[in-house]
Scaffold this motif. Structure first.
Motif, PDB file in Angstrom:
ATOM      1  N   GLN A   1       0.842  -1.189   0.000  1.00 41.78           N
ATOM      2  CA  GLN A   1       0.000   0.000   0.000  1.00 41.78           C
ATOM      3  C   GLN A   1       0.883   1.246   0.000  1.00 41.78           C
ATOM      4  O   GLN A   1       1.696   1.448   0.888  1.00 41.78           O
ATOM      5  CB  GLN A   1      -0.895   0.003   1.226  1.00 41.78           C
ATOM      6  CG  GLN A   1      -1.791   1.201   1.335  1.00 41.78           C
ATOM      7  CD  GLN A   1      -2.614   1.191   2.618  1.00 41.78           C
ATOM      8  OE1 GLN A   1      -2.500   0.260   3.423  1.00 41.78           O
ATOM      9  NE2 GLN A   1      -3.407   2.220   2.812  1.00 41.78           N
ATOM     10  N   VAL A   2       0.693   2.071  -1.013  1.00 36.07           N
ATOM     11  CA  VAL A   2       1.484   3.289  -1.122  1.00 36.07           C
ATOM     12  C   VAL A   2       0.975   4.326  -0.134  1.00 36.07           C
ATOM     13  O   VAL A   2      -0.224   4.554  -0.016  1.00 36.07           O
ATOM     14  CB  VAL A   2       1.400   3.844  -2.550  1.00 36.07           C
ATOM     15  CG1 VAL A   2       2.025   5.220  -2.623  1.00 36.07           C
ATOM     16  CG2 VAL A   2       2.070   2.883  -3.534  1.00 36.07           C
ATOM     17  N   GLN A   3       1.929   4.927   0.583  1.00 37.90           N
ATOM     18  CA  GLN A   3       1.570   6.011   1.497  1.00 37.90           C
ATOM     19  C   GLN A   3       2.618   7.102   1.461  1.00 37.90           C
ATOM     20  O   GLN A   3       3.819   6.829   1.390  1.00 37.90           O
ATOM     21  CB  GLN A   3       1.445   5.488   2.936  1.00 37.90           C
ATOM     22  CG  GLN A   3       0.140   4.792   3.242  1.00 37.90           C
ATOM     23  CD  GLN A   3      -0.044   4.587   4.736  1.00 37.90           C
ATOM     24  OE1 GLN A   3       0.836   4.060   5.401  1.00 37.90           O
ATOM     25  NE2 GLN A   3      -1.189   5.004   5.259  1.00 37.90           N
ATOM     26  N   LEU A   4       2.134   8.329   1.494  1.00 37.75           N
ATOM     27  CA  LEU A   4       2.969   9.501   1.726  1.00 37.75           C
ATOM     28  C   LEU A   4       2.311  10.248   2.876  1.00 37.75           C
ATOM     29  O   LEU A   4       1.166  10.686   2.753  1.00 37.75           O
ATOM     30  CB  LEU A   4       3.039  10.389   0.487  1.00 37.75           C
ATOM     31  CG  LEU A   4       3.832   9.854  -0.703  1.00 37.75           C
ATOM     32  CD1 LEU A   4       3.617  10.744  -1.924  1.00 37.75           C
ATOM     33  CD2 LEU A   4       5.308   9.759  -0.363  1.00 37.75           C
ATOM     34  N   VAL A   5       3.039  10.385   3.961  1.00 38.53           N
ATOM     35  CA  VAL A   5       2.455  10.968   5.168  1.00 38.53           C
ATOM     36  C   VAL A   5       3.254  12.197   5.570  1.00 38.53           C
ATOM     37  O   VAL A   5       4.428  12.089   5.969  1.00 38.53           O
ATOM     38  CB  VAL A   5       2.421   9.954   6.323  1.00 38.53           C
ATOM     39  CG1 VAL A   5       1.808  10.590   7.556  1.00 38.53           C
ATOM     40  CG2 VAL A   5       1.644   8.703   5.914  1.00 38.53           C
ATOM     41  N   ALA A  23       6.981  11.078   4.909  1.00 36.74           N
ATOM     42  CA  ALA A  23       7.481   9.710   5.000  1.00 36.74           C
ATOM     43  C   ALA A  23       6.784   8.835   3.973  1.00 36.74           C
ATOM     44  O   ALA A  23       5.543   8.816   3.913  1.00 36.74           O
ATOM     45  CB  ALA A  23       7.262   9.172   6.403  1.00 36.74           C
ATOM     46  N   ALA A  24       7.571   8.125   3.195  1.00 36.33           N
ATOM     47  CA  ALA A  24       7.034   7.305   2.113  1.00 36.33           C
ATOM     48  C   ALA A  24       7.099   5.824   2.446  1.00 36.33           C
ATOM     49  O   ALA A  24       8.004   5.374   3.161  1.00 36.33           O
ATOM     50  CB  ALA A  24       7.819   7.559   0.830  1.00 36.33           C
ATOM     51  N   LYS A  77      13.606   7.070   3.496  1.00 34.69           N
ATOM     52  CA  LYS A  77      12.436   7.213   2.630  1.00 34.69           C
ATOM     53  C   LYS A  77      11.611   8.444   3.021  1.00 34.69           C
ATOM     54  O   LYS A  77      10.373   8.379   3.142  1.00 34.69           O
ATOM     55  CB  LYS A  77      11.569   5.957   2.675  1.00 34.69           C
ATOM     56  CG  LYS A  77      12.286   4.701   2.220  1.00 34.69           C
ATOM     57  CD  LYS A  77      11.379   3.481   2.274  1.00 34.69           C
ATOM     58  CE  LYS A  77      12.109   2.219   1.864  1.00 34.69           C
ATOM     59  NZ  LYS A  77      11.227   1.030   1.922  1.00 34.69           N
ATOM     60  N   THR A  78      12.300   9.526   3.193  1.00 33.60           N
ATOM     61  CA  THR A  78      11.663  10.751   3.664  1.00 33.60           C
ATOM     62  C   THR A  78      12.177  11.950   2.872  1.00 33.60           C
ATOM     63  O   THR A  78      13.370  12.034   2.570  1.00 33.60           O
ATOM     64  CB  THR A  78      11.931  10.960   5.162  1.00 33.60           C
ATOM     65  OG1 THR A  78      11.431   9.830   5.895  1.00 33.60           O
ATOM     66  CG2 THR A  78      11.236  12.213   5.673  1.00 33.60           C
ATOM     67  N   VAL A  79      11.267  12.836   2.554  1.00 34.07           N
ATOM     68  CA  VAL A  79      11.619  14.102   1.927  1.00 34.07           C
ATOM     69  C   VAL A  79      11.216  15.221   2.885  1.00 34.07           C
ATOM     70  O   VAL A  79      10.230  15.098   3.618  1.00 34.07           O
ATOM     71  CB  VAL A  79      10.947  14.254   0.550  1.00 34.07           C
ATOM     72  CG1 VAL A  79       9.434  14.253   0.654  1.00 34.07           C
ATOM     73  CG2 VAL A  79      11.444  15.490  -0.176  1.00 34.07           C
ATOM     74  N   TYR A  80      12.009  16.283   2.868  1.00 32.85           N
ATOM     75  CA  TYR A  80      11.814  17.375   3.799  1.00 32.85           C
ATOM     76  C   TYR A  80      11.637  18.686   3.049  1.00 32.85           C
ATOM     77  O   TYR A  80      12.094  18.857   1.909  1.00 32.85           O
ATOM     78  CB  TYR A  80      13.029  17.505   4.727  1.00 32.85           C
ATOM     79  CG  TYR A  80      13.382  16.253   5.464  1.00 32.85           C
ATOM     80  CD1 TYR A  80      14.371  15.394   4.980  1.00 32.85           C
ATOM     81  CD2 TYR A  80      12.743  15.907   6.647  1.00 32.85           C
ATOM     82  CE1 TYR A  80      14.713  14.232   5.651  1.00 32.85           C
ATOM     83  CE2 TYR A  80      13.068  14.743   7.332  1.00 32.85           C
ATOM     84  CZ  TYR A  80      14.055  13.914   6.831  1.00 32.85           C
ATOM     85  OH  TYR A  80      14.382  12.756   7.502  1.00 32.85           O
ATOM     86  N   LEU A  81      10.990  19.623   3.706  1.00 32.15           N
ATOM     87  CA  LEU A  81      10.905  20.985   3.200  1.00 32.15           C
ATOM     88  C   LEU A  81      11.169  21.918   4.380  1.00 32.15           C
ATOM     89  O   LEU A  81      10.327  22.036   5.272  1.00 32.15           O
ATOM     90  CB  LEU A  81       9.548  21.282   2.569  1.00 32.15           C
ATOM     91  CG  LEU A  81       9.459  22.628   1.862  1.00 32.15           C
ATOM     92  CD1 LEU A  81      10.349  22.643   0.616  1.00 32.15           C
ATOM     93  CD2 LEU A  81       8.016  22.945   1.472  1.00 32.15           C
TER      94      LEU A  81
END
Length: 119
Positions: A1-5, A23-24, A77-81
């Motif tokens: 299951q794809v999740q982006l939180v 978090a992906a 597996k995380t991207v930040y802003l």
């Protein structure tokens, strides 16, 4: 299951800063370019920052250059802003987006997180 939180949003005073995280899971994160979009009330969703798969290329909307910094940690597996010098016009729902670079129709979205800049 794809999740982006997404996480890290909230109410911030003008001039303040915050860091959004996304978090992906459920897909091979390192294969995807990652983007942050935002949508202010009554406005269209706009792309504010993008980072390449390896993190070596970033792009920003003119309105946020110098104040927004996108980064990623493929191991986590995380991207930040990171956002500094927040302005009331930065108030919006911020969305995390993953897009496969060679097939843009393969894309995933987070649920969005509210950032409100107000005194």
């Amino acid at each position: 299951q794809v999740q982006l939180v997404e996480s890290g949003g909230g109410l911030v005073q003008p001039g303040g800063s915050l860091r959004l995280s996304c978090a992906a899971s459920g897909f091979v994160f390192s294969l995807y370019n990652m983007r942050w979009y935002r949508q202010a009330p009554g406005k269209e969703r706009e792309l504010v920052a993008q980072i390449s798969r390896a993190g070596d290329t970033t792009n920003y909307a003119d309105a946020v250059k110098g104040r927004f910094t996108i980064s990623r940690d493929n191991a986590k597996k995380t991207v930040y802003l990171q956002i500094i010098s927040l302005k009331p016009e930065d108030t919006a729902v911020y969305y995390c987006n993953a897009v496969l670079p060679w097939q843009s129709s393969v894309t995933y979205w987070g649920q969005g997180i509210q950032v409100t800049v107000s005194s």
